[in-house]
Design a protein around this motif. Structure first.
Motif: not given
Length: 501
Positions: A233-237, A389-396, A459-464
Motif C-alpha cells: 500500500t505504501t509503495i503503490d501510493a 522506500m521511495q528514496i531509500r536507495g538514493r537517500g542511503n 508517522i514519526l516524521f509527520g505522516g505519509r
C-alpha cells in the motif's frame, strides 16, 4: 525458516561489512611495515600515507553515491555483488603493486567497493528484518566491521613477523581481502532479493514467498499478510504520485528532513574520532612510548574490544533502549574520554612516564567501548530506518557518501599531519564537536524508531508523504490514478492509527 533464516541472511550479507572493516583496518599494519615504508620511500606521518588512506575514503564516497543508482535500478543483491567484485579487483592491484600509482588505484577501487557495500548492506538487512529485531539485524553490519578490523590486525601482526627484507609483510595482508570478496560475490546468488524491492518492481508473489521465508513461525499468518499489505500500500501510493530521482529528496519537505537525519548521524559518527584512531592508532601508541611489535599487539587487542562490546549491545540492549539514548550517551562519554586522553598526553609528550602511557592507552580503549555502545551500531540502524522506500536507495547512498566517506576522506588526509604537528591538541577538535553539535542535535531533533515497522516510521516524521508533494515533482497522474491513490491513502491512515506502536 523464520528468524534463523533472517539472521543467517543478515550475517552473510554482512560479509560486505567485514570487507569494510578489513579494508579500513589493514593499512594500520601495512604502514607499520618497514619493508612497505622502504619500498615506497615514505614515513608513517607523510603526505603519501595520508593520500593512500584518503584515496580509499574518496573512492568510497563515489561508490556510495553510485550505489544509489544501482540499488534502485538493479536491486539490493546486485549492488552488494558489484561491490564484492570491484573489491576483488582492488585487492589484486594492491597486492601486486609495483609503484605508488598501482597501490593508489587499488585503494580507490577498494574504497569504491566499500562505499557500495557500506550503504547497500544495511538497506538489505533493514528491508529483510522484523521490526522487533531490526536493531540487532542491522547492528550485525557494525559487528562485522569490527570483526574485519580484528582479522586485519592479526593477519597484519602475523605478517610483520616475516623478515624486514620480505614483501610478504604487506602484500599478504592486502591480498587476503580477495577471499571474502569472492565468497560474497558468489554466495549472494543463493540469497533472495528484499521483499520491498520485489514489490517495488511488481514481483508480488515472490515478495510474499520471501516474507514467509524470513518471518513465518507457524503462527503469524495474519501478521505476514498485514505486513505485506502495508508495504504494498505504501509503495503503490508513493509511486502513484511521485517520480524517482535525486532532486525529489530535497524538494519533498518530509523526505528532506529524513535525509538530513541520515546524513547527520553519519557525520556525527565520523566526528567521534574513532576512525582516526582505527587508521592511525599505531602513531598514537608511539607517542605514548609504545614501540616495536608491541604497537601492533596493542592495536590487535584494541580491535578486539570493540566488536565484543558491540555484540553484547546489539544482542541485549539496542532493541530495548532504542537509538537516541545510546547516541546521547556516546556523545558525552567519548568527549570525556578524549579530553582525558589529551590531558594525559599533554603531561607525557616524550612518552617516558609509564603511568601516563597506560592511562593514555586506557582512554583510547574507552573510546572504542563507548562507540560500540552507541554510534557504532546505532548510526547504521538509524540511517537505514529513517529513509522512506521511495528514496531509500538514493537517500542511503547520499548519507553514506557525504556524511560518512567525504568526512572520512578529510580526516584521513589531515590526521597524520595533525598528530605530528599539534599532537594531543587534535583530540579537542572531536570533543568540542560532540559536545556543541552532535549532542544538542540528537537530543532535540532525532526521533526514536525502535520496534516500529519501516512504514510506521513515516508517522514519526509527520505522516505519509502522500498528498504533500510540491506540484513540480509530481508525476502528473490521471484523475482515475489520483482517486485510486487517495483511497489507498485513506486505508493507510486507518491502518496506521490502529497499529501505531
Amino acid at each position: 525458516m523464520g528468524r534463523s533464516f533472517t539472521v543467517s541472511l543478515a550475517v552473510f550479507a554482512a560479509t560486505g561489512s567485514f570487507l569494510f572493516g578489513y579494508d579500513s583496518g589493514v593499512m594500520t599494519d601495512v604502514i607499520d611495515s618497514k619493508n612497505f615504508l622502504n619500498f615506497f620511500n615514505t614515513t608513517k606521518t607523510s603526505n603519501i600515507i595520508g593520500a593512500i588512506n584518503s584515496t580509499f575514503s574518496g573512492g568510497a564516497a563515489i561508490g556510495a553515491l553510485q550505489g544509489g543508482l544501482t540499488m534502485d535500478r538493479y536491486g539490493r543483491k546486485f549492488t552488494i555483488q558489484m561491490g564484492a567484485l570491484i573489491c576483488l579487483v582492488g585487492a589484486i592491484l594492491q597486492a601486486a603493486a609495483q609503484n605508488l600509482a598501482m597501490i593508489l588505484v587499488g585503494r580507490i577501487l577498494a574504497g569504491w567497493a566499500v562505499g557500495l557495500l557500506s550503504m547497500s548492506v544495511p538497506v538489505y538487512q533493514a528491508e529483510c528484518a522484523h521490526p522487533r529485531s531490526r536493531g540487532f539485524i542491522i547492528g550485525l553490519s557494525q559487528q562485522m566491521i569490527g570483526v574485519g578490523f580484528i582479522v586485519s590486525t592479526w593477519v597484519g601482526y602475523g605478517s610483520l613477523h616475516a623478515p624486514v627484507t620480505s614483501e610478504f609483510q604487506w602484500r599478504f595482508p592486502l591480498a587476503f581481502q580477495a577471499v571474502p570478496a569472492l565468497l560474497l560475490a558468489v554466495g549472494m546468488f543463493f540469497l533472495p532479493e528484499t521483499p520491498r524491492y520485489m514489490i517495488e518492481t511488481g514481483h508480488y508473489d515472490e515478495a510474499m514467498k520471501t516474507l514467509r521465508r524470513l518471518h513465518y513461525d507457524g503462527t503469524n499468518d495474519d501478521w505476514i499478510q498485514t505486513e505485506y499489505t502495508e508495504i504494498r500500500t505504501t509503495i503503490d501510493a508513493e509511486n502513484s504520485v511521485t517520480k524517482p530521482g535525486w532532486l525529489i529528496m530535497f524538494k519533498v519537505p518530509q523526505w528532506r528532513t529524513r535525509l538530513l537525519h541520515g546524513v547527520a548521524v553519519q557525520v556525527f559518527t565520523q566526528m567521534t574520532g574513532v576512525n582516526v584512531i582505527n587508521y592511525y592508532q599505531t602513531i598514537m601508541y608511539n607517542s605514548l612510548g609504545i614501540t616495536g611489535s608491541r604497537t601492533t599487539l596493542v592495536a590487535g587487542i584494541y580491535n578486539c574490544v570493540g566488536p565484543v562490546t558491540n555484540l553484547i549491545f546489539i544482542l541485549f540492549i539496542l532493541d530495548r533502549v532504542g537509538r537516541r539514548k545510546p547516541m546521547i550517551f556516546g556523545a558525552i562519554g567519548i568527549s570525556l574520554a578524549l579530553i582525558c586522553e589529551a590531558a594525559l598526553n599533554s603531561q607525557n609528550e616524550d612518552g617516558t612516564h609509564r603511568g601516563y602511557s597506560i592511562g593514555g592507552v586506557f582512554f583510547i580503549f574507552c573510546v572504542t567501548v563507548i562507540f560500540s555502545l552507541s554510534f557504532g551500531p546505532c548510526s547504521w540502524v538509524y540511517m537505514a530506518e529513517v529513509m522512506p522506500m521511495q528514496i531509500r536507495g538514493r537517500g542511503n547512498a547520499f548519507a553514506t557518501g557525504v556524511g560518512n566517506w567525504a568526512v572520512s576522506t578529510l580526516w584521513n588526509q589531515v590526521s597524520p599531519i595533525a598528530l605530528d604537528k599539534i599532537k594531543w591538541k587534535f583530540y579537542f577538535v572531536f570533543a568540542a564537536f560532540n559536545i556543541f553539535v552532535s549532542l544538542p542535535v540528537i537530543y532535540f531533533f532525532f526521533q526514536e524508531t525502535k520496534q516500529k515497522s519501516l512504514e510506521e516510521i513515516d508517522i514519526l516524521f509527520g505522516g505519509r508523504a502522500l498528498g504533500t508533494l510540491p506540484e513540480d515533482v509530481t508525476a502528473k497522474p490521471t484523475a482515475e490514478e489520483r482517486e485510486h491513490a487517495g483511497e489507498r491513502g485513506i486505508r493507510m491512515g486507518r491502518f496506521d492509527e490502529d497499529n501505531r506502536v
